[in-house]
Write a protein that holds these residues in place. Sequence first.
Motif, PDB file in Angstrom:
ATOM      1  N   THR A  28       0.814  -1.211   0.000  1.00  0.00           N
ATOM      2  CA  THR A  28       0.000   0.000   0.000  1.00  0.00           C
ATOM      3  C   THR A  28       0.849   1.264   0.000  1.00  0.00           C
ATOM      4  O   THR A  28       0.343   2.348  -0.249  1.00  0.00           O
ATOM      5  CB  THR A  28      -0.881   0.064   1.260  1.00  0.00           C
ATOM      6  OG1 THR A  28      -0.044   0.241   2.402  1.00  0.00           O
ATOM      7  CG2 THR A  28      -1.693  -1.206   1.407  1.00  0.00           C
ATOM      8  N   MET A  29       2.113   1.115   0.324  1.00  0.00           N
ATOM      9  CA  MET A  29       2.997   2.280   0.428  1.00  0.00           C
ATOM     10  C   MET A  29       2.490   3.299   1.456  1.00  0.00           C
ATOM     11  O   MET A  29       2.691   4.496   1.308  1.00  0.00           O
ATOM     12  CB  MET A  29       3.179   2.958  -0.936  1.00  0.00           C
ATOM     13  CG  MET A  29       3.826   2.071  -1.975  1.00  0.00           C
ATOM     14  SD  MET A  29       5.433   1.452  -1.441  1.00  0.00           S
ATOM     15  CE  MET A  29       6.457   2.903  -1.721  1.00  0.00           C
ATOM     16  N   ASN A  30       1.804   2.784   2.455  1.00  0.00           N
ATOM     17  CA  ASN A  30       1.362   3.652   3.545  1.00  0.00           C
ATOM     18  C   ASN A  30       1.812   3.064   4.876  1.00  0.00           C
ATOM     19  O   ASN A  30       1.914   1.850   5.018  1.00  0.00           O
ATOM     20  CB  ASN A  30      -0.172   3.758   3.562  1.00  0.00           C
ATOM     21  CG  ASN A  30      -0.675   4.808   2.598  1.00  0.00           C
ATOM     22  OD1 ASN A  30      -1.641   4.590   1.889  1.00  0.00           O
ATOM     23  ND2 ASN A  30      -0.013   5.949   2.551  1.00  0.00           N
ATOM     24  N   VAL A  31       2.048   3.958   5.806  1.00  0.00           N
ATOM     25  CA  VAL A  31       2.449   3.542   7.143  1.00  0.00           C
ATOM     26  C   VAL A  31       1.496   4.183   8.143  1.00  0.00           C
ATOM     27  O   VAL A  31       1.099   5.336   7.974  1.00  0.00           O
ATOM     28  CB  VAL A  31       3.906   3.983   7.430  1.00  0.00           C
ATOM     29  CG1 VAL A  31       4.202   3.951   8.911  1.00  0.00           C
ATOM     30  CG2 VAL A  31       4.881   3.110   6.666  1.00  0.00           C
ATOM     31  N   LEU A  32       1.112   3.422   9.131  1.00  0.00           N
ATOM     32  CA  LEU A  32       0.225   3.946  10.166  1.00  0.00           C
ATOM     33  C   LEU A  32       1.054   4.421  11.353  1.00  0.00           C
ATOM     34  O   LEU A  32       1.888   3.685  11.863  1.00  0.00           O
ATOM     35  CB  LEU A  32      -0.750   2.853  10.611  1.00  0.00           C
ATOM     36  CG  LEU A  32      -1.714   3.171  11.753  1.00  0.00           C
ATOM     37  CD1 LEU A  32      -2.652   4.312  11.370  1.00  0.00           C
ATOM     38  CD2 LEU A  32      -2.515   1.934  12.126  1.00  0.00           C
ATOM     39  N   ARG A  44       7.630  14.790  12.453  1.00  0.00           N
ATOM     40  CA  ARG A  44       8.401  15.467  11.415  1.00  0.00           C
ATOM     41  C   ARG A  44       9.539  14.584  10.934  1.00  0.00           C
ATOM     42  O   ARG A  44       9.785  14.457   9.737  1.00  0.00           O
ATOM     43  CB  ARG A  44       8.991  16.779  11.939  1.00  0.00           C
ATOM     44  CG  ARG A  44       8.091  17.963  11.731  1.00  0.00           C
ATOM     45  CD  ARG A  44       8.862  19.233  12.059  1.00  0.00           C
ATOM     46  NE  ARG A  44      10.015  19.405  11.191  1.00  0.00           N
ATOM     47  CZ  ARG A  44      11.201  19.836  11.581  1.00  0.00           C
ATOM     48  NH1 ARG A  44      11.408  20.139  12.851  1.00  0.00           N
ATOM     49  NH2 ARG A  44      12.177  19.962  10.720  1.00  0.00           N
ATOM     50  N   GLY A  45      10.237  13.999  11.877  1.00  0.00           N
ATOM     51  CA  GLY A  45      11.335  13.115  11.517  1.00  0.00           C
ATOM     52  C   GLY A  45      10.843  11.918  10.729  1.00  0.00           C
ATOM     53  O   GLY A  45      11.411  11.537   9.703  1.00  0.00           O
ATOM     54  N   VAL A  46       9.760  11.343  11.197  1.00  0.00           N
ATOM     55  CA  VAL A  46       9.165  10.191  10.517  1.00  0.00           C
ATOM     56  C   VAL A  46       8.800  10.572   9.086  1.00  0.00           C
ATOM     57  O   VAL A  46       9.109   9.852   8.130  1.00  0.00           O
ATOM     58  CB  VAL A  46       7.900   9.724  11.272  1.00  0.00           C
ATOM     59  CG1 VAL A  46       7.118   8.725  10.448  1.00  0.00           C
ATOM     60  CG2 VAL A  46       8.274   9.127  12.616  1.00  0.00           C
ATOM     61  N   THR A  64       8.680   9.940   3.501  1.00  0.00           N
ATOM     62  CA  THR A  64       8.364  10.630   2.262  1.00  0.00           C
ATOM     63  C   THR A  64       9.447  10.361   1.230  1.00  0.00           C
ATOM     64  O   THR A  64       9.167  10.112   0.059  1.00  0.00           O
ATOM     65  CB  THR A  64       8.245  12.141   2.517  1.00  0.00           C
ATOM     66  OG1 THR A  64       7.166  12.348   3.413  1.00  0.00           O
ATOM     67  CG2 THR A  64       7.973  12.892   1.235  1.00  0.00           C
ATOM     68  N   GLN A  65      10.665  10.385   1.709  1.00  0.00           N
ATOM     69  CA  GLN A  65      11.795  10.160   0.822  1.00  0.00           C
ATOM     70  C   GLN A  65      11.719   8.790   0.149  1.00  0.00           C
ATOM     71  O   GLN A  65      12.136   8.623  -0.993  1.00  0.00           O
ATOM     72  CB  GLN A  65      13.081  10.235   1.648  1.00  0.00           C
ATOM     73  CG  GLN A  65      14.237  10.821   0.902  1.00  0.00           C
ATOM     74  CD  GLN A  65      15.269  11.359   1.882  1.00  0.00           C
ATOM     75  OE1 GLN A  65      15.508  10.749   2.934  1.00  0.00           O
ATOM     76  NE2 GLN A  65      15.865  12.485   1.551  1.00  0.00           N
ATOM     77  N   SER A  66      11.187   7.829   0.860  1.00  0.00           N
ATOM     78  CA  SER A  66      11.079   6.489   0.300  1.00  0.00           C
ATOM     79  C   SER A  66       9.741   6.251  -0.375  1.00  0.00           C
ATOM     80  O   SER A  66       9.402   5.123  -0.710  1.00  0.00           O
ATOM     81  CB  SER A  66      11.274   5.453   1.404  1.00  0.00           C
ATOM     82  OG  SER A  66      12.514   5.636   2.028  1.00  0.00           O
ATOM     83  N   GLY A 110      -0.494  15.534   4.927  1.00  0.00           N
ATOM     84  CA  GLY A 110       0.467  16.118   4.013  1.00  0.00           C
ATOM     85  C   GLY A 110       1.132  17.297   4.698  1.00  0.00           C
ATOM     86  O   GLY A 110       0.577  18.378   4.791  1.00  0.00           O
ATOM     87  N   ASN A 111       2.323  17.058   5.185  1.00  0.00           N
ATOM     88  CA  ASN A 111       3.021  18.089   5.944  1.00  0.00           C
ATOM     89  C   ASN A 111       4.023  18.814   5.047  1.00  0.00           C
ATOM     90  O   ASN A 111       4.993  18.224   4.596  1.00  0.00           O
ATOM     91  CB  ASN A 111       3.757  17.437   7.109  1.00  0.00           C
ATOM     92  CG  ASN A 111       4.642  18.413   7.838  1.00  0.00           C
ATOM     93  OD1 ASN A 111       4.350  19.615   7.883  1.00  0.00           O
ATOM     94  ND2 ASN A 111       5.713  17.903   8.413  1.00  0.00           N
TER      95      ASN A 111
END
Lengths: 356, 356
Positions: A69-73, A89-91, A96-98, B105-106
Amino acid sequence: MSRKRWRAVKEIRIADVAQLAGVSTATVSRVLSDPDKVRQKTHDLVMEAVKRSGYIPNSTAQKLRTRRTMNVLVIAPRLTNPVFAEILRGVDDELTQSGYGIIIGNLDNRREREARYVDLALSRQVDGILLLTGYIPQNGTRSMRDSGLPIVAMCAAIPEEGIPHVVVQDREATRQAVEYLARLGHRRFGYISGTLSSIIEVERFAGFQEGIAAAGFSQNDFVRWEGPFVFSTGVSAAESFLQMRDRPTGIFAACDESAIGFIKSVRAKRVRVPQDVSVIGFDGIEYADYTEPTLTTCRQPLHELGCVGADVLLKLMHNQMKPEDWSVRLPVMLLERETTGPVLHKDYQSLRRSTV
Amino acid sequence: MSRKRWRAVKEIRIADVAQLAGVSTATVSRVLSDPDKVRQKTHDLVMEAVKRSGYIPNSTAQKLRTRRTMNVLVIAPRLTNPVFAEILRGVDDELTQSGYGIIIGNLDNRREREARYVDLALSRQVDGILLLTGYIPQNGTRSMRDSGLPIVAMCAAIPEEGIPHVVVQDREATRQAVEYLARLGHRRFGYISGTLSSIIEVERFAGFQEGIAAAGFSQNDFVRWEGPFVFSTGVSAAESFLQMRDRPTGIFAACDESAIGFIKSVRAKRVRVPQDVSVIGFDGIEYADYTEPTLTTCRQPLHELGCVGADVLLKLMHNQMKPEDWSVRLPVMLLERETTGPVLHKDYQSLRRSTV
DNA sequence: TCACAAGATGTAATCGATTACAAAAATCGA
DNA sequence: TCGATTTTTGTAATCGATTACATCTTGTGA
């Protein structure tokens, strides 16, 4: 030029692009996901058609077919706590980069809200889970573990097999904070805790007790106030504090917000910080830089915590590692600022007489 | 009892349940989504099988078939600003109730991050969009509008057809704030703005100018400092303020964080608030209750804003309304607290002499 | 008891992509 | 130029649900 009907945009499918380019859908798919597998000429042809038609793959279809799904909860106890916002923010940076998206599970400090997110995990709407809670959410029948999805525990280690944790050195930092207060000459301590049920609280309290013992004090030398990690917990603690005949002079708060609430309340009653009472917080949120006096606190590497946690989850999701190998404890930094100072017994005694 | 392989959980499909219950997949589906369409006896039979097997529908397959993702995208300029966290709480309350999930979406105050979320919208990963930005995100080629998805603008009205807004009365509130300062006797004003490009800033500055004019002052009677909605903007403004020979006495900050940063900085230089300078913020974040002195501010109904915005989006997604009918402006409340007060010209003059 | 309507259930198409396998085209060496 | 090999492309199955339509049951009234 104005569009009459709502949602009138025509949907373009991969078949449309294939037709436009005069190739099969398989070829279009390959151009988009694995360009090396097609001839340069075909590639250009297809890309031209993609551009002309404005095609964007339907991600739901992709998800179904690829089973990713390319989503993380991300489960957070409370969104308005800047600690979680900062970790997030770190997460976010990392995921997002991946190419992963974040679905946010906000418990808003109410455990009954867990159920919904357990279902979300069980119905495979995500590929992995980051827990900013100290426990594994349940829905009555089942827990998130039953989803079989990779989970990373942040904020607190969860004593279950197969769940790596990325946390900070809560216990060590808390112990050091208490020892620091003791070195400043404090002999009566206060501990503003989190809610007892959370593992994070267990760790910090253990550290607190270790510190008390290490400095040569006992269970009788401190008081403990309990409440959630919010401003008002500090306010309540202050009310109790102000009533006391033999007030502690060294206060450790298990979160900055509580510390700030405490300081604000006692100062309103003319108790001076740090002359009458020293206060040390935990977290290192940005607000703490703007209080008066600036808050002495144990600064967690929040952004880094988020990055590392997300990174571990990515590794797990890509089957690059066994979960056992990935637990991490990041160091916490004691930030000495203005709310802590040496005990001034004389002043304090006289003040007590005047206000009681 | 320990599980060896990672992700070893067996996937149960609707066909498995159907087989177990001795019915067709269609019947199972109907039992789950539209129970009235099946006989009681069959219903029980199927539910039993569902329970026994622990079946949970694969939501991706559902999404593909029904063409509804049950997800909403929320675009926020910056997560660590408690304003957005608070709005998000309201949004979450409302959407969760209706079974929708939130994809966050941050932008983290960086516009280049928009592109990713535009793609997300175009690839139909969500059914609707909530914008906490003052503009419509672009990705170079296209904008979120091209997705054809319903959009609700929060935080600031966007002057485009078909995009309803759910915002607060920025302009009116700002005007009133200035008039309030004028009534307290202030004659030189300061305005700590947001970044010029945002529409929200345009509104608030317009309100500020209206207030200045309404109180009988001109463009020459105020100074303006610019920066994003963060603490440090207030700090910079304070640095400039402290250098001035003819300091303003009535400061309006377009966000609480800036106000707090400003107050902290000027107090560090022995400028008294409110005796020497009055400060009024905008937002009403929780932290503003804990500053010293407590911040006078324009309190936005943040939670309500979130609820109403989500509600409007739900209506749009369910095609219950035309977007034109749904714009709302919620009132803002001027919260008079301790950082504002009447001008004390004498004190102020003497102080100026002593510090310059 | 029978004809017919209403209700329940099953069959198979469908959503829109990816990908295993088959078929066709290009490349290469002799 | 031919056959073998490699590369490129196409065909069709697949992911796992929903649902239109067809078929089978059940119930009703004459």
